[in-house]
Design a protein around this motif. Structure first.
Motif, PDB file in Angstrom:
ATOM      1  N   ALA A  51       0.972  -1.275   0.003  1.00 41.43           N
ATOM      2  CA  ALA A  51      -0.007  -0.029  -0.097  1.00 41.43           C
ATOM      3  C   ALA A  51       0.851   1.228   0.177  1.00 41.43           C
ATOM      4  O   ALA A  51       2.064   1.308   0.534  1.00 41.43           O
ATOM      5  CB  ALA A  51      -0.925  -0.071   1.182  1.00 41.43           C
ATOM      6  N   VAL A  52       0.243   2.241  -0.571  1.00 45.99           N
ATOM      7  CA  VAL A  52       1.161   3.600  -0.730  1.00 45.99           C
ATOM      8  C   VAL A  52       0.544   4.690   0.000  1.00 45.99           C
ATOM      9  O   VAL A  52      -0.625   5.001  -0.409  1.00 45.99           O
ATOM     10  CB  VAL A  52       1.673   3.879  -2.188  1.00 45.99           C
ATOM     11  CG1 VAL A  52       2.417   4.947  -2.233  1.00 45.99           C
ATOM     12  CG2 VAL A  52       2.316   2.497  -2.731  1.00 45.99           C
ATOM     13  N   VAL A  53       0.992   5.652   0.554  1.00 44.59           N
ATOM     14  CA  VAL A  53       0.587   6.989   0.931  1.00 44.59           C
ATOM     15  C   VAL A  53       1.619   7.813   0.024  1.00 44.59           C
ATOM     16  O   VAL A  53       2.755   7.921   0.337  1.00 44.59           O
ATOM     17  CB  VAL A  53       0.506   7.019   2.223  1.00 44.59           C
ATOM     18  CG1 VAL A  53      -0.055   8.420   2.605  1.00 44.59           C
ATOM     19  CG2 VAL A  53      -0.514   6.286   3.150  1.00 44.59           C
ATOM     20  N   VAL A  54       1.148   8.973  -0.549  1.00 45.72           N
ATOM     21  CA  VAL A  54       2.059   9.658  -1.208  1.00 45.72           C
ATOM     22  C   VAL A  54       1.566  11.209  -1.048  1.00 45.72           C
ATOM     23  O   VAL A  54       0.571  11.572  -1.451  1.00 45.72           O
ATOM     24  CB  VAL A  54       2.071   9.271  -2.834  1.00 45.72           C
ATOM     25  CG1 VAL A  54       0.717   9.039  -3.544  1.00 45.72           C
ATOM     26  CG2 VAL A  54       3.034  10.435  -3.545  1.00 45.72           C
ATOM     27  N   ILE A  55       2.564  11.923  -0.597  1.00 46.93           N
ATOM     28  CA  ILE A  55       2.384  13.470  -0.927  1.00 46.93           C
ATOM     29  C   ILE A  55       2.961  14.051  -2.173  1.00 46.93           C
ATOM     30  O   ILE A  55       4.103  13.650  -2.678  1.00 46.93           O
ATOM     31  CB  ILE A  55       3.537  14.075   0.430  1.00 46.93           C
ATOM     32  CG1 ILE A  55       2.953  13.727   1.734  1.00 46.93           C
ATOM     33  CG2 ILE A  55       3.196  15.711   0.232  1.00 46.93           C
ATOM     34  CD1 ILE A  55       3.826  14.045   2.873  1.00 46.93           C
ATOM     35  N   GLU A  56       2.006  14.787  -2.710  1.00 51.26           N
ATOM     36  CA  GLU A  56       2.581  15.230  -3.936  1.00 51.26           C
ATOM     37  C   GLU A  56       1.696  16.715  -4.178  1.00 51.26           C
ATOM     38  O   GLU A  56       0.629  16.988  -3.787  1.00 51.26           O
ATOM     39  CB  GLU A  56       2.315  14.337  -5.033  1.00 51.26           C
ATOM     40  CG  GLU A  56       2.897  14.213  -6.362  1.00 51.26           C
ATOM     41  CD  GLU A  56       4.281  14.959  -6.261  1.00 51.26           C
ATOM     42  OE1 GLU A  56       5.243  14.074  -6.262  1.00 51.26           O
ATOM     43  OE2 GLU A  56       4.619  16.105  -6.388  1.00 51.26           O
ATOM     44  N   HIS A  57       2.734  17.533  -4.972  1.00 47.26           N
ATOM     45  CA  HIS A  57       1.875  18.804  -5.245  1.00 47.26           C
ATOM     46  C   HIS A  57       1.473  18.830  -7.092  1.00 47.26           C
ATOM     47  O   HIS A  57       0.699  19.471  -7.262  1.00 47.26           O
ATOM     48  CB  HIS A  57       2.749  20.016  -5.190  1.00 47.26           C
ATOM     49  CG  HIS A  57       3.064  20.356  -3.942  1.00 47.26           C
ATOM     50  ND1 HIS A  57       2.291  20.701  -2.981  1.00 47.26           N
ATOM     51  CD2 HIS A  57       4.054  20.298  -3.268  1.00 47.26           C
ATOM     52  CE1 HIS A  57       2.508  21.127  -2.006  1.00 47.26           C
ATOM     53  NE2 HIS A  57       3.896  20.731  -1.841  1.00 47.26           N
ATOM     54  N   ASP A  58       1.769  17.593  -7.677  1.00 46.99           N
ATOM     55  CA  ASP A  58       1.514  17.408  -8.824  1.00 46.99           C
ATOM     56  C   ASP A  58       0.158  16.816  -8.954  1.00 46.99           C
ATOM     57  O   ASP A  58      -0.034  15.620  -8.616  1.00 46.99           O
ATOM     58  CB  ASP A  58       2.523  16.774  -9.705  1.00 46.99           C
ATOM     59  CG  ASP A  58       2.422  16.488 -11.032  1.00 46.99           C
ATOM     60  OD1 ASP A  58       1.180  16.824 -11.651  1.00 46.99           O
ATOM     61  OD2 ASP A  58       3.269  16.207 -11.748  1.00 46.99           O
ATOM     62  N   MET A  59      -0.862  17.471  -9.345  1.00 50.92           N
ATOM     63  CA  MET A  59      -2.329  17.130  -8.982  1.00 50.92           C
ATOM     64  C   MET A  59      -2.530  16.144 -10.272  1.00 50.92           C
ATOM     65  O   MET A  59      -3.456  15.143  -9.953  1.00 50.92           O
ATOM     66  CB  MET A  59      -3.314  18.543  -9.455  1.00 50.92           C
ATOM     67  CG  MET A  59      -3.196  19.199  -8.103  1.00 50.92           C
ATOM     68  SD  MET A  59      -3.397  18.497  -6.439  1.00 50.92           S
ATOM     69  CE  MET A  59      -2.490  19.529  -5.574  1.00 50.92           C
ATOM     70  N   ARG A  60      -2.071  16.182 -11.499  1.00 46.29           N
ATOM     71  CA  ARG A  60      -2.170  15.168 -12.501  1.00 46.29           C
ATOM     72  C   ARG A  60      -1.822  14.212 -11.960  1.00 46.29           C
ATOM     73  O   ARG A  60      -2.530  12.827 -12.120  1.00 46.29           O
ATOM     74  CB  ARG A  60      -1.603  15.650 -13.749  1.00 46.29           C
ATOM     75  CG  ARG A  60      -1.886  14.692 -14.887  1.00 46.29           C
ATOM     76  CD  ARG A  60      -1.225  15.241 -16.227  1.00 46.29           C
ATOM     77  NE  ARG A  60      -1.862  16.623 -16.483  1.00 46.29           N
ATOM     78  CZ  ARG A  60      -1.040  17.540 -17.241  1.00 46.29           C
ATOM     79  NH1 ARG A  60       0.136  17.250 -17.648  1.00 46.29           N
ATOM     80  NH2 ARG A  60      -1.640  18.643 -17.542  1.00 46.29           N
TER      81      ARG A  60
END
Lengths: 326, 265, 571
Positions: free
Chosen positions: B202-211
């Motif tokens: 399972a993955v939790v990802v912080i990201e600013h790239d909305m696409r």
């Protein structure tokens, strides 16, 4: 042990601690900003004492007047040599290594400490009074006699206080008041706190961090010089290697008070001085551990205090004030 | 089954509350996105999950049991992470970096390292094989013997993921895995994240790239000022006016789709 | 210096055929220089080393001869002679230039010393003039050589037997060189040796030979270990003088402790400034159970293995007591706590004398009369003759120490390249990331600290027997004679952090140089401090750089030639 004896030991400890505190401020300020243990700072303290002695030995006019009147000049000379050495060390030894791996500046600091010691040991220009004649010698290979303040010691309710002790405490009080004013009220002082929090952000905010670092080294050097003069007056002699143990104690005081915290440095110094004095003096009154009292063991107790602090309160009595760059 | 169950996680620094009562649960095989403006407390929340910070309040459970307090124990338990500002071991080789990631899955101590029994040799060989396999998986198999510091930026990010995967996690926390990447690298990163899920992690990802976020995530949570604002399927979150407001700082004026302005950050 | 990086000839000469002429001149010059060493260089035997004999070289002439012969070999490489070409994979010119410089400097130094100490050029004889002109000519011709630097592909591995043979030859050559340096009889000879060696090593470095050798060593680890052990043992056979074997035994003790420190500093990045105290702990433990009449525990000595175990155990205990509170907090505090510990150890031992503390160590007088070791009936204090070779007292200990170091190198190499060693380096590189990868950083740092302490404790128990007396003053932060903590740290840092050969080499240099250069006298420490500062500025990765370390310190410079120097220099 009587109450008077206890008071006497405590007073001695406070004075000793004030001296540690004066040196510790230099460690703590520099560490707070650049995270460097400036091992050569003990030698800066030693240079301050020698600077004061040089001017006394080489300016005959000073022998004619009361030592009290000569003190400002001696302090000035000590301060000049200490500050110049501290700033030069920063400029030519440490600054080029900023951003180098962590061990490089530490090892440079050790090398620098050795060089400063040896320069005094081999080449210090000294004049000594022998049989009423001033003789010139080169190199402080023997302990050097330091002039003594005139006048009887003070008696305060059975507790003997030397004039040199009063002077040491005076230096400490003036230094702490001055530092408090500097840190809280001046632009440079506030910039220094900002730089300690986070040098990169401070730089972005337009603070000249290099200048702040130089100022930290300079203030540390000046206070160490005052401590050096106090040391000379208290013990009556100075040696080329006196910076080693004093530096070690002062760094302990800085850790004890909370590294990066200038008030903590002074508090840590005083706590350390009192513990050392009471341990050395007090233990000799207790039969079972009588052997562990006495001057020989006092450095050991100071070290035990350091280990205990690290175990119980690693951030120091007043807390660390330094950027987290883990 | 729930892999991660964080309840009421709160982190205070002196007077500042960086994370305030955040709940987050992650199911097996899920990819959850964590978005929010800068300073919303996303990385602080990660640090609370992985033991770098001890939360002031709240509870974090991993597969039903409470996560231990210290970072290395968290990793051992099965939660691995990467860092926002890449933290590799720059002067170790790429392979060695991944081998350090295997640390918790190996037992060989000082004496077996000196003795080098057949069992030690087998464990070491297996670790190397696993590490090489992961490097291939991350697409940097050809650089096993270069120093980590000499990798390109995108490859360093990939190496960090491979290193985290080497600890055999059940949950992987990625902190801005595409920061500083170009469009092609971002697409590769997306494929990599999907492949990681393919391996049952399972993955939790912080990201600013909305696409990126709306492309890979099964669910998205939005954090603003330390609190969870919205949580839901990508389409719902994308359309939520509060999210748009949070990103633009003003009441949403231009309707759904405005959140796309957060892109390219 | 060849390092000036000039791509063209330094001394201009007519372009056509310049190379041919220069090469011929260099070869001739080197040959004449070699020949000149068979002539007398002065008329009086009062110059150290007796340079008055015709027919064979003596004193410093040997150095000139050897450098000249190596130059001739490189001339062969420049001419492309098969077999010799391999000496200069990256081009012979840089090597020839540096060797010519080595020849000129070391020879010029002796000739100048003759003129100065004996009072003027009148003390030169025809042989001196021949030598002077020859080395000067060689140097000029070498500077006129056209640059032939080239990128060298990594050499293909040869047959195993040949590689093994080369490894043995290299290490035995190293042994002979080391032995010569150790046994130099007067200051002039030692300085000449150092000058020649310094420039020559630099020259060979530019020629690309070290990369080839380290690749060779990396491929043949077992052969290298065996060869190094043989070389170490062979020293005992070729060197029989008590004074030099005693020096060698002390160098080995120092090197062993430096190697232990390298685990702590080099691998794990923990700065330990009181390391010599662990040597002291081991030495005192060994002395107390040695059966010395001055020990509190007199009577039958414990067997050596038991003494070693006790020494190690006590040192590890001290390491854990110091490390456990300190290693949890900021890394920098360790430096100051260990510095304090080193000082406290000395003070405590000084005061456990029955007067200012309980009686345990005899205070400042220490524990003298430590008896010699007897292992399996082999008395280390006696001379033994095996197969016609006599082993004196120090040779016995020397051999024991070679075994001790072999064990340490074995442990260092195996642990360094394992899960534990990788975790140590990871901690050094980025402690937070190491934690996040599941490394229990506190436990591993403590383990490094304990293993380092164990190695020093082991060396200490042997040291007690070699020196026969242990006193508190042997174990200080800084003193004029090794071992002390500052010198140990310098051995690691100057030698090369994280490597095996680095601390051994650094230790040997720090021990031998002050021993040989008496004219430093009281300026020794000043020079030592300056060396530390300058090394951190100019060559922070040390004499023997770990490949990783070198990259860390010289990022930009290295980036360009990274592709070439892939050979692992971790040896």
């Amino acid at each position: 042990m009587t109450l008077t004896e206890l008071l006497q030991l405590t007073t001695g400890g406070v004075v000793l601690g004030a001296m540690y505190g004066l040196i510790a401020v230099g460690y703590t300020m520099v560490y707070g900003i650049v995270q460097l243990i400036n091992f050569a700072h003990g030698e800066i303290f030693m240079l301050g004492a020698f600077g004061a002695l040089f001017v006394y030995a080489w300016v005959p006019a000073l022998h004619e007047i009361s030592l009290w009147l000569a003190l400002p000049i001696m302090l000035a000379a000590g301060t000049v040599i200490s500050v110049v050495a501290a700033v030069a060390a920063e400029r030519f030894a440490y600054r080029p290594l900023r951003g180098a791996p962590r061990l490089a500046p530490l090892i440079t600091a050790i090398g620098l400490a050795i060089v400063l010691q040896q320069l005094i040991f081999l080449y210090a220009p000294l004049r000594e009074l022998r049989d009423d004649r001033w003789e010139t010698t080169v190199g402080a290979k023997q302990p050097q006699l330091f002039p003594q303040l005139p006048g009887e010691a003070l008696q305060l309710g059975g507790v003997t206080v030397q004039w040199a002790d009063v002077l040491t405490l005076g230096f400490a009080v003036v230094a702490m008041l001055g530092l408090a004013y500097f840190v809280r009220r001046t632009r440079t002082g506030r910039a220094m706190q900002a730089a300690a929090q986070d040098p990169d952000i401070a730089r972005l905010m337009g603070i000249d961090v290099d200048k702040i670092i130089v100022i930290a080294f300079a203030i540390g050097g000046a206070l160490a010089a005052a401590a050096g003069l106090a040391h000379g007056l208290r013990y009556g002699q100075i040696t080329f290697d006196m910076g080693f143990i004093a530096g070690l104690k002062a760094f302990t005081a800085a850790v004890l008070g909370g590294i990066g915290n200038v008030y903590g440095a002074m508090l840590g110094g005083i706590v350390l001085g009192v513990v050392e004095s009471l341990a050395a003096g007090g233990l000799s009154y207790v039969d079972a551990v009588q052997q562990f009292g006495g001057g020989a063991w006092k450095d050991v107790w100071a070290f035990v205090v350091l280990i205990l602090v690290l175990l119980i309160r690693p951030r120091g009595l007043l807390g660390e004030r330094t950027g987290d760059r883990a | 089954m729930t892999v991660l169950d964080a309840r009421g996680v709160t982190m205070r620094f002196g007077g500042l509350t960086a994370v305030k009562g955040v709940d987050l649960s992650v199911a097996e095989g899920e990819i959850v996105g964590l978005i929010g403006p800068n300073g919303a407390g996303k990385t602080t929340f990660f640090n609370c999950l992985t033991g770098l910070y001890t939360p002031t309040a709240g509870e974090v459970r991993y597969r039903g049991s409470r996560l231990p307090a210290r970072p290395h124990e968290v990793t051992r338990a099965g939660v691995a992470r990467t860092f926002q500002n890449i933290r590799l071991f720059p002067n170790m080789t790429v392979l060695e970096n991944v081998l350090v990631g295997r640390h918790v899955r190996m037992r060989e101590g000082l004496f077996s390292a000196i003795g080098r029994s057949p069992r030690y040799r087998r464990a070491e060989r297996e670790a190397r094989e696993a590490a090489r396999e992961l490097l291939d998986f991350a697409g940097i198999g050809g650089q096993a013997s270069s120093l980590a510091r000499n990798l390109s930026y995108g490859d360093q990010r990939r190496l960090e993921i491979a290193r985290a995967m080497a600890s055999g996690p059940g949950l992987l926390l990625l902190d801005e895995p595409t920061a500083g990447m170009n469009a092609r690298e971002t697409r590769q990163a997306r494929d990599l994240v999907l492949a990681i899920r393919g391996r049952g992690v399972a993955v939790v990802v912080i990201e600013h790239d909305m696409r990126f976020i709306f492309g890979v995530c099964d669910r998205v949570a939005v954090l603003t000022q330390g609190e969870k604002l919205v949580e839901g399927a990508p389409a719902e979150v994308r359309a939520d006016e509060r999210v748009i407001a949070a990103y633009l700082g003003t009441p949403a004026g231009d309707g759904p789709g405005g959140a796309a302005r957060g892109e390219g950050d | 210096m060849s390092g000036a990086g000039a791509r063209r000839a330094i001394v201009p000469a007519p372009a056509a055929g310049r190379g041919t002429v220069a090469r011929a001149l260099v070869t001739a010059g080197a040959a004449v220089s070699a020949g000149s060493t068979f002539l007398p260089w002065t008329w009086t035997a009062s110059f150290p080393g007796d340079l008055t004999v015709a027919g064979y070289p003596g004193g410093n002439q040997v150095i000139t001869l050897v450098v000249a012969l190596v130059m001739l070999a490189y001339c062969g490489a420049a001419y492309g002679l098969p077999g010799l070409r391999a000496l200069a994979p990256r081009g012979a010119t840089p090597a020839l230039r540096a060797l010519a410089l080595a020849l000129a400097v070391s020879t010029g130094y002796v000739l100048a010393a003759i003129a100065i100490t004996l009072g003027g050029l009148v003390n030169w004889v025809p042989g001196s003039w021949v030598a002077a002109v020859a080395v000067l000519l060689t140097l000029l011709a070498a500077l006129a050589l056209p640059d032939d630097r080239r990128d060298a592909p990594p050499p293909a591995p040869g047959p195993r037997w040949r590689e093994t043979l080369v490894v043995f030859a290299v290490l035995l050559g190293g042994l002979v060189l080391a032995d010569y340096g150790l046994a130099t009889e007067h200051t002039e000879q030692f300085i000449g040796y150092v000058l020649a060696l310094g420039f020559a090593v630099r020259g060979l470095g530019v020629s690309g030979l070290p990369a080839v050798i380290s690749a060779l060593i990396a491929r043949n680890r077992v052969a290298t270990s065996v060869a190094a052990l043989c070389a170490g043992l062979a020293f005992a056979v070729i060197q029989t003088s008590g004074a030099y074997t005693s020096l060698a035994a002390n160098v080995l003790i120092f090197g062993a402790v430096a190697l232990g420190l390298n685990i702590v500093v080099g691998l794990s990045g923990l700065l330990d400034l009181g390391y010599v105290a662990f040597l002291g702990v081991g030495a005192y433990a060994g002395a107390l159970v040695s059966g010395s009449t001055f020990s509190r525990f007199t009577g039958t000595p414990l067997p050596f293995w038991a003494a070693v175990l006790i020494g190690i155990a006590v040192a590890v205990l001290a390491g854990v007591v110091i490390g456990a509170p300190t290693l949890r907090v900021r890394g920098d505090y360790l430096a100051i706590v260990t510095l304090g510990f080193g000082e406290i150890f000395r003070i405590v031992v000084n005061n456990l004398d029955g007067v200012s503390g309980p009686q345990l160590t005899n205070g400042p007088n220490g524990i003298p009369n430590i008896p010699d070791l007897v292992i399996f009936g082999y008395d280390f204090g006696e001379e033994h003759t095996v197969l016609g070779v006599t082993f004196g007292r120090f040779t016995n200990y020397y051999l024991l120490l070679v075994l001790v170091i072999a064990v340490m190198v074995f442990v260092f190499a195996r642990v360094g390249d394992s899960r534990i060693g990788r975790a140590w380096v990871a901690i050094r590189e980025d402690e937070v990331a190491a934690q996040a990868m599941g490394v229990n950083t506190f436990r591993l740092k403590l383990l490094a600290f304990a293993l380092g302490a164990a190695m020093a404790g082991l060396a200490g128990t042997v040291q007690a027997h070699v020196t026969t007396t242990v006193t508190p003053d042997q174990y200080q932060f800084l003193s004029t004679a090794p071992p002390n903590s500052a010198f140990l740290l310098a051995a690691v840092v100057l030698g090369g952090m994280g490597t095996i050969t680095g601390p051994l080499l650094g230790g040997a240099l720090l021990f031998v140089i002050p021993e040989k250069l008496e004219f430093f006298e009281d300026k020794q420490l000043l020079l030592f401090g300056l060396t530390l500062i300058l090394m951190m500025r100019l060559r922070p990765e040390g004499i023997v750089p770990n490949r990783r370390r070198q990259l860390e310190f010289h990022e930009e410079e290295i980036a360009g030639r990274e592709g070439r120097a892939v050979a692992g220099v971790g040896a």
